[in-house]
Design a protein around this motif. Structure first.
Motif, PDB file in Angstrom:
ATOM      1  N   VAL A   1     -13.024  88.489  17.257  1.00 47.51           N
ATOM      2  CA  VAL A   1     -14.132  88.863  18.134  1.00 47.51           C
ATOM      3  C   VAL A   1     -14.264  87.737  19.149  1.00 47.51           C
ATOM      4  O   VAL A   1     -14.466  86.579  18.776  1.00 47.51           O
ATOM      5  CB  VAL A   1     -15.449  89.055  17.346  1.00 47.51           C
ATOM      6  CG1 VAL A   1     -16.584  89.417  18.300  1.00 47.51           C
ATOM      7  CG2 VAL A   1     -15.280  90.107  16.263  1.00 47.51           C
ATOM      8  N   ILE A   2     -14.154  88.089  20.426  1.00 46.26           N
ATOM      9  CA  ILE A   2     -14.126  87.090  21.496  1.00 46.26           C
ATOM     10  C   ILE A   2     -15.382  87.214  22.347  1.00 46.26           C
ATOM     11  O   ILE A   2     -15.725  88.304  22.806  1.00 46.26           O
ATOM     12  CB  ILE A   2     -12.895  87.285  22.399  1.00 46.26           C
ATOM     13  CG1 ILE A   2     -11.615  87.265  21.562  1.00 46.26           C
ATOM     14  CG2 ILE A   2     -12.860  86.233  23.505  1.00 46.26           C
ATOM     15  CD1 ILE A   2     -10.390  87.760  22.300  1.00 46.26           C
ATOM     16  N   SER A   3     -16.051  86.101  22.544  1.00 50.61           N
ATOM     17  CA  SER A   3     -17.155  86.017  23.493  1.00 50.61           C
ATOM     18  C   SER A   3     -16.795  84.912  24.468  1.00 50.61           C
ATOM     19  O   SER A   3     -16.283  83.863  24.072  1.00 50.61           O
ATOM     20  CB  SER A   3     -18.470  85.719  22.779  1.00 50.61           C
ATOM     21  OG  SER A   3     -18.797  86.805  21.928  1.00 50.61           O
ATOM     22  N   SER A   4     -17.026  85.143  25.769  1.00 47.28           N
ATOM     23  CA  SER A   4     -16.585  84.206  26.794  1.00 47.28           C
ATOM     24  C   SER A   4     -17.637  84.048  27.870  1.00 47.28           C
ATOM     25  O   SER A   4     -18.475  84.922  28.076  1.00 47.28           O
ATOM     26  CB  SER A   4     -15.299  84.711  27.469  1.00 47.28           C
ATOM     27  OG  SER A   4     -14.299  84.991  26.551  1.00 47.28           O
ATOM     28  N   VAL A   5     -17.539  82.947  28.571  1.00 47.15           N
ATOM     29  CA  VAL A   5     -18.253  82.749  29.824  1.00 47.15           C
ATOM     30  C   VAL A   5     -17.190  82.308  30.809  1.00 47.15           C
ATOM     31  O   VAL A   5     -16.463  81.340  30.573  1.00 47.15           O
ATOM     32  CB  VAL A   5     -19.356  81.673  29.708  1.00 47.15           C
ATOM     33  CG1 VAL A   5     -19.951  81.390  31.087  1.00 47.15           C
ATOM     34  CG2 VAL A   5     -20.430  82.113  28.736  1.00 47.15           C
ATOM     35  N   GLY A   6     -17.047  83.054  31.910  1.00 52.66           N
ATOM     36  CA  GLY A   6     -16.005  82.709  32.872  1.00 52.66           C
ATOM     37  C   GLY A   6     -16.204  83.402  34.188  1.00 52.66           C
ATOM     38  O   GLY A   6     -17.175  84.130  34.398  1.00 52.66           O
TER      39      GLY A   6
END
Length: 172
Positions: free
Chosen positions: A85-90
């Protein structure tokens, strides 16, 4: 009284030395049980798309992107279905940006097979300014049949297919 104290001190010293020797032997046994592994991840399917939120500062938050992979490792304890499960800020659409976009990922990993499962978390990032993609480093804690083990893994997803390598060691 002095003789009793001297005897007690001698007994305590002998006990500490004996315990120290046992501790060294236990450490040597544990070191002998450390095994290294390598492997590759193969993409299987997207289980859930992310929820995307524009932060208003040029960055977007991506939450809950879930992917099922297959992991084939030199140690069969780490071969199996790998859900991340991937959570990102970009930057928006960072996966379409050439080079090294500015993005930070936090990931939750679960690896399962017939022997048990592994759970862990990782944080990684890439930076346009540094022209860098940092490899993901994850500590996977053994569950079920792998309880009492930890796998410390480095995931290099700049390779195609992504390469994973690390060590498995006993833990309390």
């Amino acid at each position: 009284m002095r003789i009793a104290k001297a005897t007690a001190i001698s007994t305590l010293a002998a006990s500490l030395l004996a315990g120290s020797a046992v501790g060294v032997m236990a450490q040597d046994e544990a070191a002998a049980e450390v095994t290294s592994f390598t492997g590759t991840l193969s993409f299987a399917e997207v289980l859930r798309e992310s929820t995307d939120t524009d932060r208003g500062d040029g960055f977007t938050e991506y939450a809950g992107f879930t992917v099922l992979n297959s992991l084939e490792a030199s140690d069969p304890r780490l071969t199996g279905e790998h859900t991340v499960v991937i959570s990102s800020v970009g930057v928006p659409f960072w996966w379409e940006v050439p080079g090294r976009p500015n993005v930070v990922h936090t990931t939750v990993h679960e690896l399962t097979n017939d022997g048990g499962s592994w759970l862990g978390e990782a944080t990684t990032f890439s930076s346009a300014d540094l022209d860098l993609v940092a490899p993901g480093v994850v500590a996977l804690v053994g569950q079920d049949g792998y309880e009492g083990l930890t796998a410390y893994a480095v995931i290099d997803d700049t390779q195609d297919p992504p390469i994973i390598s690390g060590v498995i060691f006993p833990t309390a």
